[in-house]
Scaffold this motif. Structure first.
Motif, PDB file in Angstrom:
ATOM      1  N   TRP A  45       0.869  -1.100  -0.082  1.00 42.00           N
ATOM      2  CA  TRP A  45      -0.173  -0.199  -0.177  1.00 42.00           C
ATOM      3  C   TRP A  45       0.774   1.198  -0.024  1.00 42.00           C
ATOM      4  O   TRP A  45       0.409   2.327  -0.741  1.00 42.00           O
ATOM      5  CB  TRP A  45      -0.853   0.075   1.117  1.00 42.00           C
ATOM      6  CG  TRP A  45      -1.958   1.093   1.268  1.00 42.00           C
ATOM      7  CD1 TRP A  45      -1.719   2.283   2.162  1.00 42.00           C
ATOM      8  CD2 TRP A  45      -3.248   1.376   0.520  1.00 42.00           C
ATOM      9  NE1 TRP A  45      -3.005   3.121   2.090  1.00 42.00           N
ATOM     10  CE2 TRP A  45      -3.822   2.321   0.855  1.00 42.00           C
ATOM     11  CE3 TRP A  45      -3.719   0.568  -0.553  1.00 42.00           C
ATOM     12  CZ2 TRP A  45      -4.947   2.973   0.159  1.00 42.00           C
ATOM     13  CZ3 TRP A  45      -4.791   1.059  -1.154  1.00 42.00           C
ATOM     14  CH2 TRP A  45      -5.368   2.197  -0.584  1.00 42.00           C
ATOM     15  N   ALA A  46       2.026   1.217   0.623  1.00 42.80           N
ATOM     16  CA  ALA A  46       2.991   2.539   0.956  1.00 42.80           C
ATOM     17  C   ALA A  46       3.750   2.534  -0.406  1.00 42.80           C
ATOM     18  O   ALA A  46       4.374   1.592  -0.689  1.00 42.80           O
ATOM     19  CB  ALA A  46       3.498   2.506   2.181  1.00 42.80           C
ATOM     20  N   PRO A  47       3.743   3.895  -0.995  1.00 43.08           N
ATOM     21  CA  PRO A  47       4.948   4.022  -1.715  1.00 43.08           C
ATOM     22  C   PRO A  47       6.363   3.878  -1.331  1.00 43.08           C
ATOM     23  O   PRO A  47       6.633   4.313  -0.260  1.00 43.08           O
ATOM     24  CB  PRO A  47       4.630   5.458  -2.647  1.00 43.08           C
ATOM     25  CG  PRO A  47       4.014   6.227  -1.268  1.00 43.08           C
ATOM     26  CD  PRO A  47       3.073   5.135  -0.703  1.00 43.08           C
ATOM     27  N   LYS A  48       7.173   3.379  -1.812  1.00 41.20           N
ATOM     28  CA  LYS A  48       8.614   3.385  -1.464  1.00 41.20           C
ATOM     29  C   LYS A  48       9.229   4.641  -1.601  1.00 41.20           C
ATOM     30  O   LYS A  48       8.950   5.697  -2.160  1.00 41.20           O
ATOM     31  CB  LYS A  48       9.484   2.512  -2.382  1.00 41.20           C
ATOM     32  CG  LYS A  48       8.955   1.121  -2.616  1.00 41.20           C
ATOM     33  CD  LYS A  48       9.984   0.271  -3.433  1.00 41.20           C
ATOM     34  CE  LYS A  48       9.573  -1.174  -3.462  1.00 41.20           C
ATOM     35  NZ  LYS A  48      10.153  -1.725  -4.704  1.00 41.20           N
ATOM     36  N   PRO A  49       9.933   5.051  -0.511  1.00 41.87           N
ATOM     37  CA  PRO A  49      10.657   4.151   0.607  1.00 41.87           C
ATOM     38  C   PRO A  49       9.686   4.007   1.994  1.00 41.87           C
ATOM     39  O   PRO A  49      10.190   3.420   2.884  1.00 41.87           O
ATOM     40  CB  PRO A  49      11.955   4.814   0.924  1.00 41.87           C
ATOM     41  CG  PRO A  49      11.411   6.305   0.809  1.00 41.87           C
ATOM     42  CD  PRO A  49      10.411   6.404  -0.298  1.00 41.87           C
ATOM     43  N   TYR A  50       8.392   4.486   1.693  1.00 40.19           N
ATOM     44  CA  TYR A  50       7.392   4.376   2.874  1.00 40.19           C
ATOM     45  C   TYR A  50       7.110   2.789   3.407  1.00 40.19           C
ATOM     46  O   TYR A  50       6.980   1.995   2.278  1.00 40.19           O
ATOM     47  CB  TYR A  50       6.297   5.299   2.973  1.00 40.19           C
ATOM     48  CG  TYR A  50       6.648   6.785   3.207  1.00 40.19           C
ATOM     49  CD1 TYR A  50       6.246   7.158   4.505  1.00 40.19           C
ATOM     50  CD2 TYR A  50       7.174   7.495   2.246  1.00 40.19           C
ATOM     51  CE1 TYR A  50       6.694   8.521   4.725  1.00 40.19           C
ATOM     52  CE2 TYR A  50       7.466   9.103   2.465  1.00 40.19           C
ATOM     53  CZ  TYR A  50       7.194   9.353   3.752  1.00 40.19           C
ATOM     54  OH  TYR A  50       7.605  10.503   4.163  1.00 40.19           O
ATOM     55  N   LYS A  51       6.700   2.537   4.479  1.00 44.35           N
ATOM     56  CA  LYS A  51       6.153   1.306   4.877  1.00 44.35           C
ATOM     57  C   LYS A  51       4.821   1.303   5.292  1.00 44.35           C
ATOM     58  O   LYS A  51       4.550   2.110   6.163  1.00 44.35           O
ATOM     59  CB  LYS A  51       7.150   0.380   5.751  1.00 44.35           C
ATOM     60  CG  LYS A  51       6.891  -0.931   6.200  1.00 44.35           C
ATOM     61  CD  LYS A  51       7.069  -1.885   4.996  1.00 44.35           C
ATOM     62  CE  LYS A  51       6.882  -3.186   5.547  1.00 44.35           C
ATOM     63  NZ  LYS A  51       5.275  -3.582   5.897  1.00 44.35           N
TER      64      LYS A  51
END
Length: 326
Positions: A45-51
């Protein structure tokens, strides 16, 4: 993204809406699962670099999903989605909003209403149509300025990667729903040596897909493999006396595992339905120690493991083979 797959992102300021049409190269049941289970959503679900990190998820009419997106610099953004109009495998809606870690909605940031519809393009391809409606044009323009299009597009590309691996493993690892029993073994990096020895003793060929190594598969969120782990065995099978199968994987300490004599062998049950998998798990694990509750796994199976009240280790593994079996 596969250029052959449809991706259309439309902003309609006259109705304060965003409509996204996106195809995925996987059957509808698998795409639905990826959108409606916490374990899958955390992977893409999260766009990289987010988690993405789920705190709680209750996917039912009136239930909600509370999660955050954590960034590499320590920033954390909490969100809440309240579910409605769930028609299993077809449609679900949700009111989405920013919130705090307890789910209290932050009215300062724009909220939105999502209508997600899933349709089969053919037996191995799915179209998801997402209609997102905002309360005002100001809210719509603000979310666009925050980079929603770029972030959501990146998340959908993560989903491409996630479901392509699940679908590949589903097709490769199961050709029949005939119930089965096997013995599953874990070794600290020497599985290949062990199975060459067993093959010499019992004869025969490695069954299933032969020797599969960690480097052959990857999934979103997996840490980089160092050279010492790339060639290790992720799955191997050998049929021995009476048609019994031995299966194994490497579980080295360098990847965070701890193998002890006694915890490195499981009886591996392969029931013919998800309902039977749940029954076996619930009854056998009563009074025992649950290692992993039954859940859909990245490799395409519905899986759980536990030690029963008598100290015997078990794995329950239901592997669907077509679009109607999840």
């Amino acid at each position: 993204m596969n250029p052959a797959l449809l991706m259309d992102f439309t902003v309609d300021k006259s109705t304060n809406t965003i409509v996204v049409k996106r195809e995925f190269d996987a059957p509808k049941d698998l795409v639905w699962q990826a959108w409606t289970t916490a374990e899958a959503l955390d992977e893409w679900w999260a766009p990289k670099p987010y988690k993405c990190n789920t705190k709680t998820m209750d996917f039912r009419n009136g239930g909600f999903w509370l999660y955050n997106m954590s960034g590499p610099d320590g920033d954390v953004h909490w969100c809440r989605a309240d579910f409605s109009n769930i028609q299993k495998g077809e449609v679900f809606e949700a009111n989405d909003a920013f919130c705090d870690s307890e789910g209290v909605i932050n009215e300062i940031h724009p909220g939105s209403h999502w209508h997600n519809a899933f349709s089969s393009v053919d037996s191995e391809k799915t179209l998801v149509t997402i209609k997102i409606t905002y309360k005002s044009l100001e809210d719509l323009e603000k979310i666009i300025e925050m980079g929603f299009k770029e972030g959501f597009t990146a998340g959908l590309e993560n989903l491409d990667h996630y479901i392509s691996i699940q679908f590949k493993l589903r097709k490769e690892n199961k050709t029949s729903n005939k119930p089965g029993v096997a013995t599953y073994l874990n070794f600290n990096g020497n599985t290949e040596e062990v199975f060459q020895f067993y093959q010499k003793v019992f004869g025969g060929e490695f069954t299933g897909k032969g020797i599969q190594r960690f480097e052959d598969f990857s999934f979103e969120g997996q840490p980089p493999l160092d050279d010492s782990n790339r060639k290790l065995i992720i799955h191997i099978e050998l049929t021995i006396m009476g048609g019994h199968r031995l299966m194994a994987t490497d579980a080295p300490e360098s990847m965070g595992f701890k193998i002890n004599y006694g915890n490195n062998m499981h009886i591996h049950l392969e029931p013919d339905s998800k309902e039977e998998a749940d029954r076996l798990f619930n009854e056998l694990s009563e009074g025992g120690i649950v290692e992993m509750g039954m859940k859909d796994m990245f490799f395409g199976s519905y899986f759980g493991s536990f030690q029963d009240r008598y100290g015997i280790n078990w794995m329950i593994n239901y592997q669907p083979i077509n679009n109607n079996q999840l």
